[in-house]
Design an enzyme around this catalytic site. Structure first.
Site, PDB file in Angstrom:
ATOM      1  N   GLU A 116      48.054  37.688  46.050  1.00 19.21           N
ATOM      2  CA  GLU A 116      46.896  37.841  45.153  1.00 19.21           C
ATOM      3  C   GLU A 116      46.845  36.653  44.189  1.00 19.21           C
ATOM      4  OE1 GLU A 116      47.619  41.563  43.092  1.00 19.21           O
ATOM      5  OE2 GLU A 116      49.355  40.766  42.034  1.00 19.21           O
ATOM      6  N   ASP A 123      46.672  38.250  33.442  1.00 18.37           N
ATOM      7  CA  ASP A 123      45.815  37.549  34.403  1.00 18.37           C
ATOM      8  C   ASP A 123      44.919  36.498  33.727  1.00 18.37           C
ATOM      9  OD1 ASP A 123      46.783  39.583  36.171  1.00 18.37           O
ATOM     10  OD2 ASP A 123      45.107  40.881  35.621  1.00 18.37           O
TER      11      ASP A 123
END
Ligand code: FUB
Length: 339
Positions: free
Chosen positions: A239, A32
């Protein structure tokens, strides 16, 4: 025998994986990546993946991260520094588990680290921690940001100096449980014919510690100008929000989750609506895909992750590759296999 040996060699060569780029670090697992250029240097704010023995499930309980490490480098291709632990779960008074994808903003001569975690009731919120240095260490506020929920904060600074936080993630990220900013733990994932859940945005107060306005939905439209249905899962939001600006337009990019695309949509305002334009990154090895986009010295870069080092979906490694625009502002699709 000679013939059999030859056959085996051919089979291995055909199935061997290829990668567009290599992990930025191999001493820890990272995912991420939210990248920023601060003082001319690239800082990467990743999740720090770790194996804690939690069994895999659809809620992502096995993503059981307990601290953050920050990486930095002069430029892409230069030596990468791991600055060690910048914030740990034990030092966040309100958080009980799962330090997921963070982001950072610089304002008021400070660095603000925004991060999701579950509270003592198992509900995700977004916290903030501050530091005088981009690499930390960071000190967490005692409570999460009032009115915040779900996961994957991304903070975007517009040219007028206003900061906006985009956030949200469905399934294990719990966004489907929030309607009109109210929590309902009984809300299940949406059915195929229902409208897809929308990401959220809120402008931040000048002190960067709270929302300046009620959280709003970000309208994400298909090429016909319609909102997506849940079954449009090769393009609907799942997301990993990221917002950047290019030639005066706002680019909202995100992951489609269960179809593993990183897509982008373009809008005229930080609040959207954003209209779908295409795929930035085809599916990587591993279930999740999560990225950031930055410019340094006139070149644009995509930071992303895959599972090249471990082969395990919850032990990921961050990577970077150059990103190219076409003359009309569209982004050229990247194949993580380098094909
Ligand atoms: O790293 C945990 C979660 O996995 C992130 O918050 C999501 O974006 C996905 O990458």
């Amino acid at each position: 025998n000679k013939e059999a040996e030859k056959d085996t060699t051919t089979a291995v060569a055909v199935t061997e994986k290829t990668y567009l780029s290599q992990p930025l670090v191999t001493n820890i697992y990272t995912a991420d990546p939210s990248a920023h250029v601060f003082n001319g240097r690239i800082y990467v704010y990743p999740s720090h993946d770790t194996a804690t023995g939690i069994p895999e499930d659809d809620l992502g309980s096995h993503f059981d991260m307990r601290d953050y490490h920050i990486l930095s480098m002069d430029s892409v291709g230069a030596r990468v520094t791991d600055h060690g632990v910048a914030l740990k779960l034990a030092d966040v008074p309100w958080a009980s588990r799962q330090l997921w994808a963070p982001d950072v903003a610089f304002a008021n001569n400070k660095y603000y680290l925004y991060f999701p975690a579950k509270d003592s009731k198992g509900v995700f919120h977004i916290g903030v921690a501050t530091s005088p240095k981009p690499e930390g260490p960071f000190t967490a506020a005692k409570t999460p940001i009032k009115g915040s929920y779900s996961i994957d904060p991304c903070v975007f600074r517009d040219d007028d100096g206003k900061y906006y936080m985009y956030f949200g993630g469905i399934w294990g990220g719990q966004l489907q449980r929030w309607n009109n900013n109210q929590y309902d733990s009984t809300k299940a994932n949406r059915a195929g014919d229902e409208q897809a859940v929308l990401p959220r945005v809120a402008r931040l107060t000048p002190d960067m510690m709270s929302f300046a306005e009620p959280v709003k939905e970000v309208k994400l439209l298909n090429e016909k100008g319609e909102l997506y249905k849940e079954k449009d899962n090769s393009q609907r939001f799942f997301e990993a929000s990221w917002v950047h600006k290019y030639n005066g337009k706002y680019y909202f990019s995100y992951s489609t989750g269960d179809t593993h695309n990183l897509c982008y949509a373009i809008g005229e305002s930080p609040y959207g609506p954003f209209t779908y334009k295409g795929v930035i990154l085809k599916p990587v090895e591993g279930w999740t895909s999560h990225h950031s986009i930055i410019e340094q010295n006139g070149k644009w870069y995509l930071f992303y992750h895959d599972v090249q080092l471990s082969g395990k979906t919850f032990l990921r490694n961050v990577k970077v590759t150059e990103l190219h625009y076409n003359p009309d502002g569209s982004i050229q699709t990247i194949d993580p296999a380098g094909k």
